[in-house]
Design a protein around this motif. Structure first.
Motif, short mmCIF file in Angstrom:
data_model
loop_
_atom_site.label_atom_id
_atom_site.label_comp_id
_atom_site.label_asym_id
_atom_site.label_seq_id
_atom_site.Cartn_x
_atom_site.Cartn_y
_atom_site.Cartn_z
N ILE A 88 0.84 -1.20 0.00
CA ILE A 88 0.00 0.00 0.00
C ILE A 88 0.87 1.25 0.00
O ILE A 88 0.70 2.16 -0.81
N LEU A 89 1.83 1.29 0.92
CA LEU A 89 2.66 2.48 1.06
C LEU A 89 3.62 2.67 -0.10
O LEU A 89 3.96 3.81 -0.44
N ASP A 90 4.03 1.57 -0.73
CA ASP A 90 4.87 1.69 -1.93
C ASP A 90 4.11 2.42 -3.04
O ASP A 90 4.71 3.15 -3.85
N LYS A 91 2.79 2.22 -3.06
CA LYS A 91 1.98 2.85 -4.11
C LYS A 91 1.62 4.29 -3.78
O LYS A 91 1.75 5.18 -4.62
N VAL A 92 1.14 4.55 -2.55
CA VAL A 92 0.60 5.88 -2.23
C VAL A 92 1.63 6.80 -1.56
O VAL A 92 1.47 8.02 -1.58
N GLY A 93 2.64 6.22 -0.92
CA GLY A 93 3.64 7.04 -0.25
C GLY A 93 3.18 7.58 1.09
O GLY A 93 2.05 7.35 1.52
N LEU A 94 4.05 8.33 1.73
CA LEU A 94 3.78 8.97 3.02
C LEU A 94 4.11 10.47 2.91
O LEU A 94 5.05 10.83 2.21
N PRO A 95 3.31 11.31 3.59
CA PRO A 95 2.09 10.97 4.33
C PRO A 95 0.98 10.56 3.37
O PRO A 95 1.08 10.77 2.15
N CYS A 96 -0.09 9.99 3.92
CA CYS A 96 -1.23 9.59 3.12
C CYS A 96 -2.49 9.72 3.96
O CYS A 96 -2.43 9.94 5.17
N PHE A 97 -3.64 9.57 3.31
CA PHE A 97 -4.92 9.62 4.01
C PHE A 97 -5.60 8.26 3.93
O PHE A 97 -5.55 7.59 2.91
N VAL A 98 -6.23 7.87 5.04
CA VAL A 98 -7.08 6.68 5.07
C VAL A 98 -8.52 7.16 5.20
O VAL A 98 -8.83 7.93 6.11
N LYS A 99 -9.39 6.69 4.29
CA LYS A 99 -10.76 7.20 4.25
C LYS A 99 -11.77 6.06 4.09
O LYS A 99 -11.53 5.13 3.31
N PRO A 100 -12.91 6.14 4.79
CA PRO A 100 -14.01 5.21 4.50
C PRO A 100 -14.52 5.49 3.09
O PRO A 100 -14.50 6.65 2.63
N ASN A 101 -14.98 4.47 2.42
CA ASN A 101 -15.47 4.64 1.05
C ASN A 101 -16.78 5.40 1.02
O ASN A 101 -16.96 6.32 0.23
N LYS A 102 -17.72 5.03 1.90
CA LYS A 102 -19.06 5.63 1.90
C LYS A 102 -19.30 6.32 3.24
O LYS A 102 -19.86 5.73 4.16
N SER A 103 -18.86 7.55 3.33
CA SER A 103 -19.03 8.32 4.56
C SER A 103 -18.88 9.79 4.22
O SER A 103 -18.28 10.14 3.21
#
Length: 332
Positions: free
Chosen positions: A149-164
């Motif tokens: 996951i981190l290899d793809k998006v890098g840091l810092p990053c955001f974690v989000k619910p899909n439907k919220s």
């Protein structure tokens, strides 16, 4: 004869108190000479209306009517949707009113469901060349690798619910050790989540009105959060500075308005919406869209309307009559 309007509020999420604020704001600004409005509460286990004496009347869910007395059954000419989150923003309540042939404000259930599902929405817009952040999708039953996951998006990053909505369950992650905890927090809001790369730039909120074939982009708002990002507290506890119109160049303004109109056309939206963008190196990156934007003294959308010279009372009138006429012409 005055049109009877149900302003629906509540919902099944932590956004219910925000919805109630929006509904009361709409109620306050509706022209009472033109409309006969009723605040109707919709929660998971109970739907009701309360009169001026605080007497509660249950809604008949078979036909969305309210029996006020033996002889007086209240039927509505239109529903003003002020429910944020489910079931007001994900297409559920829209499908209900569609089946009952009752006009309602906002886009239809297909498009409500698409825009509320951030994964689907981002995937579709990417196909049309709309800039979005790099993201990684995960569902609750999926085996995942934190390093991948981190290899793809890098840091810092955001974690989000899909439907919220309202940034509920969203976290900003600075290191690998925060990722799993942030994902668990997001999974409390939804069984599907996504991790998104951080974009450093100017955050903008863009309101759009789509009546018939006319798409109008309202004055753009620049968002400066006092917190680490534009989270729930920033949105509803005064922890952000919002500037309308945004302090951006004419070139960027033209670009963002073009993108906002294009997004509205791609998603085939009608009524109103508010989308968030980040400007990075003079390019707009789409974050998410809200088809039931908040209406309160603190909310961005009504401030944009007023900045554009709209009377709230006249705008709500136009919105309601557009919804009635649109649903009639499309035979619901």
């Amino acid at each position: 004869m005055k049109k009877k309007i149900a302003i629906i509020v509540g919902g099944n999420t932590d956004e219910a108190p925000i919805s109630l604020k929006s509904g009361k704001f709409v109620l306050k600004h509706l022209n009472k000479d033109e409309f006969d409005p009723y605040l109707v509460y919709i929660f998971r286990d109970t739907w009701f209306f309360k009169d001026e004496n605080n007497i509660k009347y249950l809604v008949d869910r078979h036909n969305f009517t309210i029996r006020l007395s033996k002889q007086n059954i209240l039927k509505f000419d239109c529903v003003f949707n002020a429910i944020h989150g489910t079931p007001g923003e994900d297409g559920i309540i829209q499908a209900y009113f569609y089946l009952l042939k009752i006009p309602y404000t906002g886009c239809n259930f297909h498009h409500s469901n698409l825009t509320f599902n951030k994964i689907y929405c981002l995937t579709l817009l990417k196909e049309y060349g709309i800039n979005t952040a790099t993201s990684f999708f995960v569902n609750k039953n999926q085996v995942f690798c934190e390093n991948k996951i981190l290899d793809k998006v890098g840091l810092p990053c955001f974690v989000k619910p899909n439907k919220s909505g309202s940034s509920l369950g969203v976290s900003k992650v600075y290191n690998k050790y925060q990722l799993l905890t942030s994902m668990e927090k997001a999974f409390q809001e939804d069984e599907e989540i996504f991790i998104e790369s951080y974009l450093a730039g100017i955050e903008l909120s863009v309101g759009v009105i789509a009546f018939n074939n006319n798409i109008t982009v309202l004055p753009i708002t620049e968002i400066i959060s006092k917190n680490d990002f534009f989270d729930f507290e920033s949105k509803y506890s005064g922890q952000s500075h919002e500037i309308t119109p945004a302090r951006i160049s004419k070139k960027i303004e033209t670009q963002i308005k073009h993108t906002a109109k294009r997004v509205c056309q791609i998603l085939n939206l009608r009524g109103i919406s508010r989308a968030e963008y980040i400007i990075v190196n003079d390019k707009p990156f789409f974050l998410e869209i809200n088809t039931v934007p908040g209406f309160s003294d603190e909310s961005i959308f009504p401030k944009q309307l007023q900045n554009a010279g709209y009377s709230l009372s006249e705008f709500f009138k136009k919105f309601i009559y557009f919804s009635i006429e649109f649903n009639a012409s499309n035979r619901l």
